[in-house]
Scaffold this active site. Structure first.
Site, PDB file in Angstrom:
ATOM      1  N   ASP A  75      39.982  42.152  45.456  1.00 11.09           N
ATOM      2  CA  ASP A  75      39.200  42.539  46.623  1.00 11.09           C
ATOM      3  C   ASP A  75      37.828  41.875  46.604  1.00 11.09           C
ATOM      4  O   ASP A  75      37.310  41.494  45.547  1.00 11.09           O
ATOM      5  CB  ASP A  75      39.014  44.054  46.659  1.00 11.09           C
ATOM      6  N   TYR A 103      42.120  46.370  34.003  1.00  9.99           N
ATOM      7  CA  TYR A 103      40.920  46.551  34.804  1.00  9.99           C
ATOM      8  C   TYR A 103      39.996  47.585  34.172  1.00  9.99           C
ATOM      9  O   TYR A 103      40.451  48.506  33.506  1.00  9.99           O
ATOM     10  CB  TYR A 103      41.268  47.058  36.209  1.00  9.99           C
ATOM     11  N   ASP A 117      36.794  52.256  48.540  1.00  8.97           N
ATOM     12  CA  ASP A 117      35.802  51.673  47.629  1.00  8.97           C
ATOM     13  C   ASP A 117      34.418  51.735  48.273  1.00  8.97           C
ATOM     14  O   ASP A 117      34.256  52.272  49.383  1.00  8.97           O
ATOM     15  CB  ASP A 117      36.176  50.249  47.205  1.00  8.97           C
ATOM     16  N   ARG A 210      42.255  51.368  43.652  1.00 10.92           N
ATOM     17  CA  ARG A 210      41.621  52.207  44.672  1.00 10.92           C
ATOM     18  C   ARG A 210      42.475  53.440  45.000  1.00 10.92           C
ATOM     19  O   ARG A 210      41.959  54.547  45.158  1.00 10.92           O
ATOM     20  CB  ARG A 210      41.359  51.390  45.945  1.00 10.92           C
TER      21      ARG A 210
END
Length: 305
Positions: A75, A103, A117, A210
């Site tokens: 993203d 991550y 987000d 997310r």
């Protein structure tokens, strides 16, 4: 004239060297630009160094002097490892999309956004005073292993050939994609300072960080969104050891860092019975490690953040 001729020869040589590259490497994506923007910038730098005048990395693929692609969208607000394939290395990107990634995500309790987000509009606020570290860690266990997950509305997934995120920004109504199976190899809480908390995530292709943070907030009778997201590993490439920063996007550095494509069956040595012998080195390159991935969604259609 002689100097001009020498420059032409040098440029032709550099372009030929660039076009002869085949393999994959990892570059650093900073927060802000899209993965496509980063890839185009990367390609433009290499083409300029090779002497291509006014390179346009957005041309149709058949018109491009360099075949290049990336192995999983990050993203705009996310940073970290972006795997890039050059030449025949682009054929290895499907494996990278489906493979695992790691991550580090910072979530914020008490606030939900439409994009899930920090880039989105605030859509809900709820109390989080009741959420304890113990409760959060207990709920993490429910999101580990093989689970079902609904992708975010704002994503690179497509409907009728158009990204859902683009359709939403254009004012179209978009229905959520159905829940799909994803795998979380490991999930750990590494920091808890309410309203913020930090997660280390290792997961398979198609998983959205997310969505995880949003679902986690709901499970805790509150709400949450992703404040920060960094991809620390994809396949064999790690943020600390393999990632090339923008100042290293040169022909020399890329050539040194590029991991070559495994040979095809026709190129591999054969045993006395005519069967291809296993090649452990090429296997390590063609198959990403079983420990990593996270928020990718493929824009490209299967892996995202």
């Amino acid at each position: 004239m002689a100097a001009t001729g020498a420059n032409v020869v040098q440029n032709v040589s550099s372009l030929s060297k660039l076009q002869s590259l085949n393999g994959i490497c990892a570059i650093y994506k900073k927060c802000g630009p899209t993965s496509a923007d980063v890839l185009n910038n990367f390609k433009e730098k290499l083409l300029k160094e090779a002497g291509v005048k006014n390179p346009n990395p957005r041309k149709r693929k058949k018109q491009q002097p360099l075949k290049i692609g990336h192995g999983g969208t990050l993203d705009s607000a996310a940073s970290g490892v972006l795997v890039v394939g050059i030449g025949d290395g682009t054929k290895m990107l499907t494996t990278m999309l489906a493979g695992s990634k790691k991550y580090t995500a910072v979530g914020e309790l008490g606030k939900a956004t439409d994009t899930l987000d920090a880039t989105g509009a605030l859509v809900q606020e709820k109390s989080y005073d009741h959420v304890t570290r113990e409760a959060l860690e207990e709920h993490l266990q429910k999101f580990t292993g093989d689970i079902m997950q609904v992708p975010p509305l704002y994503s690179a997934l497509k409907k009728d050939g158009k990204r859902l995120s683009v359709l939403l920004k254009q004012g179209h109504e978009v229905e959520a994609k159905p829940a799909r199976p994803v795998t979380v190899y490991s999930l750990a809480l590494t920091a808890f300072t309410p309203p913020l908390f930090t997660l280390d995530i290792e997961c398979g292709g198609g998983f959205y960080v997310r969505s995880l943070v949003d679902d986690l907030g709901k499970a805790l009778s509150s709400c949450a969104h992703v404040r920060e997201l960094v991809r620390t590993k994809q396949g064999q490439f790690t943020l600390d050891e393999h990632m090339l920063k923008e100042e290293q996007w040169t022909l020399q550095d890329i050539t040194a860092a590029l991991q070559p494509c495994p040979p095809s069956d026709k190129q591999q040595p054969q045993g006395p019975n005519g069967k291809v012998k296993p090649n452990n080195d090429s296997k390590a390159l063609s198959q990403p490690s079983s420990t990593e991935q996270a928020e990718d969604g493929t824009e490209e259609a299967n892996s995202r953040d």
